[in-house]
Motif scaffolding. Sequence first.
Motif, PDB file in Angstrom:
ATOM      1  N   SER A 106     -81.158  32.786  30.733  1.00  0.00           N
ATOM      2  CA  SER A 106     -79.779  32.556  31.177  1.00  0.00           C
ATOM      3  C   SER A 106     -79.536  31.057  31.192  1.00  0.00           C
ATOM      4  O   SER A 106     -80.403  30.265  30.843  1.00  0.00           O
ATOM      5  N   ASP A 125     -65.534  30.110  28.845  1.00  0.00           N
ATOM      6  CA  ASP A 125     -65.452  31.460  29.401  1.00  0.00           C
ATOM      7  C   ASP A 125     -64.949  31.416  30.836  1.00  0.00           C
ATOM      8  O   ASP A 125     -64.777  30.338  31.418  1.00  0.00           O
ATOM      9  N   THR A 126     -64.677  32.584  31.374  1.00  0.00           N
ATOM     10  CA  THR A 126     -64.164  32.707  32.738  1.00  0.00           C
ATOM     11  C   THR A 126     -65.229  33.362  33.606  1.00  0.00           C
ATOM     12  O   THR A 126     -65.722  34.443  33.272  1.00  0.00           O
ATOM     13  N   ARG A 127     -65.599  32.713  34.705  1.00  0.00           N
ATOM     14  CA  ARG A 127     -66.552  33.272  35.656  1.00  0.00           C
ATOM     15  C   ARG A 127     -65.776  33.838  36.859  1.00  0.00           C
ATOM     16  O   ARG A 127     -64.997  33.143  37.496  1.00  0.00           O
ATOM     17  N   ARG A 155     -64.813  27.992  32.650  1.00  0.00           N
ATOM     18  CA  ARG A 155     -65.896  27.052  32.342  1.00  0.00           C
ATOM     19  C   ARG A 155     -65.697  26.590  30.901  1.00  0.00           C
ATOM     20  O   ARG A 155     -65.901  27.351  29.960  1.00  0.00           O
ATOM     21  N   ASN A 210     -71.905  27.091  30.460  1.00  0.00           N
ATOM     22  CA  ASN A 210     -72.548  27.033  31.759  1.00  0.00           C
ATOM     23  C   ASN A 210     -72.400  25.628  32.348  1.00  0.00           C
ATOM     24  O   ASN A 210     -72.552  24.632  31.651  1.00  0.00           O
ATOM     25  N   GLY A 255     -71.723  37.825  39.309  1.00  0.00           N
ATOM     26  CA  GLY A 255     -70.811  36.990  38.542  1.00  0.00           C
ATOM     27  C   GLY A 255     -70.624  37.578  37.159  1.00  0.00           C
ATOM     28  O   GLY A 255     -71.606  37.859  36.471  1.00  0.00           O
ATOM     29  N   ASP A 273     -68.931  37.065  33.315  1.00  0.00           N
ATOM     30  CA  ASP A 273     -68.430  36.018  32.426  1.00  0.00           C
ATOM     31  C   ASP A 273     -67.603  36.655  31.323  1.00  0.00           C
ATOM     32  O   ASP A 273     -68.080  37.534  30.604  1.00  0.00           O
ATOM     33  N   ASN A 319     -74.120  38.476  35.575  1.00  0.00           N
ATOM     34  CA  ASN A 319     -75.212  37.823  36.292  1.00  0.00           C
ATOM     35  C   ASN A 319     -75.380  38.498  37.643  1.00  0.00           C
ATOM     36  O   ASN A 319     -74.559  38.337  38.542  1.00  0.00           O
ATOM     37  N   PRO A 355     -75.764  34.378  40.612  1.00  0.00           N
ATOM     38  CA  PRO A 355     -74.574  33.758  40.037  1.00  0.00           C
ATOM     39  C   PRO A 355     -74.206  32.493  40.792  1.00  0.00           C
ATOM     40  O   PRO A 355     -74.150  32.482  42.018  1.00  0.00           O
TER      41      PRO A 355
END
Length: 346
Positions: free
Chosen positions: A176, A218-220, A240, A250, A286, A288, A298, A302
């Motif tokens: 990860s 991406d969107t967390r 993110r 990340n 979490g 993504d 995650n 997360p």
Amino acid sequence: MKIAFIINDHDTEKPNYTTPGLGYAAYKRGHDVYFIGVGELSYASKGHLSVRCKTISEKKFNSQETYFKAVQKEKFTRITSEDLDVLFLRNNPADEINERDWAQNAAFIFGEIAMRNGVIVLNHPNSLAGAVNKMYFQHFPEILRPKTIISRDHDEIKAFFKKQKQKMILKPLQGSGGTNVFMMDKKNEHNLNQTIDAIARDGYIIAQEYLTEASKGDTRLFLMNGEPLQVDGKYAIMQRVNSSDDIRSNIHAGGRPEAVKMTDKIMKLADIVRPKLVQDGMFLVGIDIVGDKLMEINVFSPGGLNVISEMYDADFCTPVIKAIEKKVYYKNMYSDYLFNSRLATL
């Protein structure tokens, strides 16, 4: 309430991480809080979990950073599962790959012991054992997922590459944080064999369709008890954004966090993943998101809740602790009637 958090290691856990934030929120609410490194777990002859840990009490702090720095300076003490109400597994097994391979499975193995001793263990350790690699993601509905194959076969991966019009993502099945994630296209096709070999050294390879929206990051989104985590109408969500020359979004791999609004599309994705998360006892997760697809779930540790709290000027850690308090209350009311997997997402 006596609550312990398992982290990878006291020396590598930074004071501004999400786990210290959760610990500080519990501490401010008057709970006894303990931090345990994976290497400090042990099994006692009486059949219960016995650990070395760090804790602090009867002091006031102005921030989670000053709180956790003080915790880190404390000497080790010892507690057992007989002393605990809750054990929160917040270590990241992927951080141990090629470094401390023995530590990858330790938390949920010892978590199962604590669970048998009557401790509430979050997330549910039996389910975490099945989610230690990204194959767990493939158990969610296909409508959520990008087109994907998982293989070590060069020919199969090359055939997928052609089918995706010579543009795809390659990454390891285990891992990860953006480690060994590559975007392959016509420009670097000459490195395809070498890239497959490099990732294959650590196991299976995920080949995944490239989503054009990924260029924006991406969107967390955090889910708690299977539902989007929110405070006063504000959701625990952030965009993110990857740096211009890096496909990884990340935060600790160079991504930049930005505020983002909740949408009906994201709510729909969250609703589709909810039943399995609830069934599996995944308390805090979490997800993504890129476009209308999930890229990753995650379930271990997360991160970013501290970043999101600061971004929206909202405390997202305290609701998590309040939810855990309610689980302890339910367990006391129902004694041995509620299984840990169900209690975890009530």
